[in-house]
Design a protein around this motif. Sequence first.
Motif, mmCIF file in Angstrom:
data_model
loop_
_atom_site.group_PDB
_atom_site.id
_atom_site.type_symbol
_atom_site.label_atom_id
_atom_site.label_comp_id
_atom_site.label_asym_id
_atom_site.label_seq_id
_atom_site.Cartn_x
_atom_site.Cartn_y
_atom_site.Cartn_z
ATOM 1 N N PRO A 12 -10.849 -2.183 2.857
ATOM 2 C CA PRO A 12 -11.151 -1.166 1.846
ATOM 3 C C PRO A 12 -10.510 0.193 2.136
ATOM 4 C CG PRO A 12 -13.058 -1.554 3.246
ATOM 5 C CD PRO A 12 -12.024 -2.580 3.619
ATOM 6 N N TRP A 13 -10.009 0.367 3.339
ATOM 7 C CA TRP A 13 -9.418 1.644 3.752
ATOM 8 C C TRP A 13 -7.896 1.572 3.827
ATOM 9 C CZ3 TRP A 13 -13.156 4.896 3.296
ATOM 10 C CH2 TRP A 13 -14.448 4.520 3.597
ATOM 11 N N ALA A 14 -7.316 0.516 3.303
ATOM 12 C CA ALA A 14 -5.867 0.299 3.441
ATOM 13 C C ALA A 14 -5.032 1.447 2.885
ATOM 14 C CB ALA A 14 -5.465 -1.014 2.770
ATOM 15 N N ALA A 15 -5.486 2.078 1.828
ATOM 16 C CA ALA A 15 -4.687 3.159 1.215
ATOM 17 C C ALA A 15 -4.738 4.441 2.035
ATOM 18 C CB ALA A 15 -5.184 3.428 -0.198
ATOM 19 N N VAL A 16 -5.864 4.721 2.679
ATOM 20 C CA VAL A 16 -6.023 5.986 3.391
ATOM 21 C C VAL A 16 -5.607 5.895 4.866
ATOM 22 C CG1 VAL A 16 -8.451 5.760 4.077
ATOM 23 C CG2 VAL A 16 -7.539 7.988 3.534
ATOM 24 N N GLU A 17 -5.621 4.719 5.424
ATOM 25 C CA GLU A 17 -5.306 4.547 6.855
ATOM 26 C C GLU A 17 -3.938 5.105 7.242
ATOM 27 O OE1 GLU A 17 -3.328 2.838 10.192
ATOM 28 O OE2 GLU A 17 -3.027 1.972 8.197
ATOM 29 N N PRO A 18 -2.870 4.841 6.473
ATOM 30 C CA PRO A 18 -1.566 5.421 6.859
ATOM 31 C C PRO A 18 -1.548 6.946 6.786
ATOM 32 C CG PRO A 18 -1.272 3.750 5.147
ATOM 33 C CD PRO A 18 -2.743 3.963 5.324
ATOM 34 N N ARG A 19 -2.318 7.532 5.873
ATOM 35 C CA ARG A 19 -2.358 8.994 5.771
ATOM 36 C C ARG A 19 -3.110 9.604 6.958
ATOM 37 N NH1 ARG A 19 -3.401 8.002 -0.114
ATOM 38 N NH2 ARG A 19 -5.508 8.756 0.205
ATOM 39 N N ILE A 20 -4.166 8.951 7.411
ATOM 40 C CA ILE A 20 -4.876 9.424 8.611
ATOM 41 C C ILE A 20 -3.960 9.315 9.819
ATOM 42 C CG2 ILE A 20 -6.807 9.001 10.186
ATOM 43 C CD1 ILE A 20 -8.393 8.010 7.717
ATOM 44 N N SER A 21 -3.257 8.200 9.923
ATOM 45 C CA SER A 21 -2.340 7.989 11.040
ATOM 46 C C SER A 21 -1.238 9.057 11.055
ATOM 47 C CB SER A 21 -1.719 6.595 10.940
ATOM 48 O OG SER A 21 -0.847 6.361 12.009
ATOM 49 N N ALA A 52 -10.594 -0.884 11.550
ATOM 50 C CA ALA A 52 -11.541 -1.924 11.973
ATOM 51 C C ALA A 52 -11.489 -3.181 11.107
ATOM 52 C CB ALA A 52 -12.959 -1.356 12.029
ATOM 53 N N PRO A 53 -11.418 -3.076 9.782
ATOM 54 C CA PRO A 53 -11.358 -4.309 8.990
ATOM 55 C C PRO A 53 -10.140 -5.172 9.311
ATOM 56 C CG PRO A 53 -11.956 -2.467 7.592
ATOM 57 C CD PRO A 53 -11.541 -1.892 8.932
ATOM 58 N N LYS A 54 -9.013 -4.547 9.552
ATOM 59 C CA LYS A 54 -7.790 -5.296 9.843
ATOM 60 C C LYS A 54 -7.775 -5.804 11.279
ATOM 61 C CE LYS A 54 -2.761 -4.857 9.748
ATOM 62 N NZ LYS A 54 -1.637 -3.960 9.522
ATOM 63 N N VAL A 55 -8.171 -4.945 12.212
ATOM 64 C CA VAL A 55 -8.060 -5.282 13.629
ATOM 65 C C VAL A 55 -9.189 -6.195 14.096
ATOM 66 C CG1 VAL A 55 -8.007 -4.307 15.966
ATOM 67 C CG2 VAL A 55 -6.782 -3.165 14.112
ATOM 68 N N TRP A 56 -10.431 -5.849 13.720
ATOM 69 C CA TRP A 56 -11.591 -6.607 14.213
ATOM 70 C C TRP A 56 -12.315 -7.403 13.132
ATOM 71 C CZ3 TRP A 56 -12.323 -1.180 16.072
ATOM 72 C CH2 TRP A 56 -11.699 -1.001 17.308
#
Length: 136
Positions: free
Chosen positions: A43-52, A28-32
């Motif tokens: 703030p979630w940049a580090a965890v987002e690729p791991r969730i993906s 959401a922070p990046k997209v919207w």
Amino acid sequence: MAHPLILPMAAHVALASLLYVLLTVTRAPKVWGIGRRSDGSNPWAAVEPRISANLSNQFEWPVLFYAACLLLMQNPSESVAAVALAWIFLFGRLAHSGVQIFTTNIRLRGLVFTINFLATLGLWALVLQLRSLRAA
């Protein structure tokens, strides 16, 4: 009455759904632009690729879990072993997701994956056992 293998299968669908929600929130922070830091960063940049990556994993090995469950569900008698293995698979998937998302420990992730791997192989052993019994 629904076959008892439906519950662990549905629980895995719920896990995948939860991962979609988490991925949406972390993007959401990046997209919207919702939830950006004051400097504009995510703030979630580090965890987002791991969730993906974990979400993608839910459509790899689990496909073999679903196939085994569907084949076992064709048998009119319910197998306690099959149901137990299906729940072990699910708990292993939950643990695998937690390790993959919240740590970078690849060795631990591999060990936890082994739970899912062995449970699915066990389900397939039951499938093969049923098929050989029917052929006899």
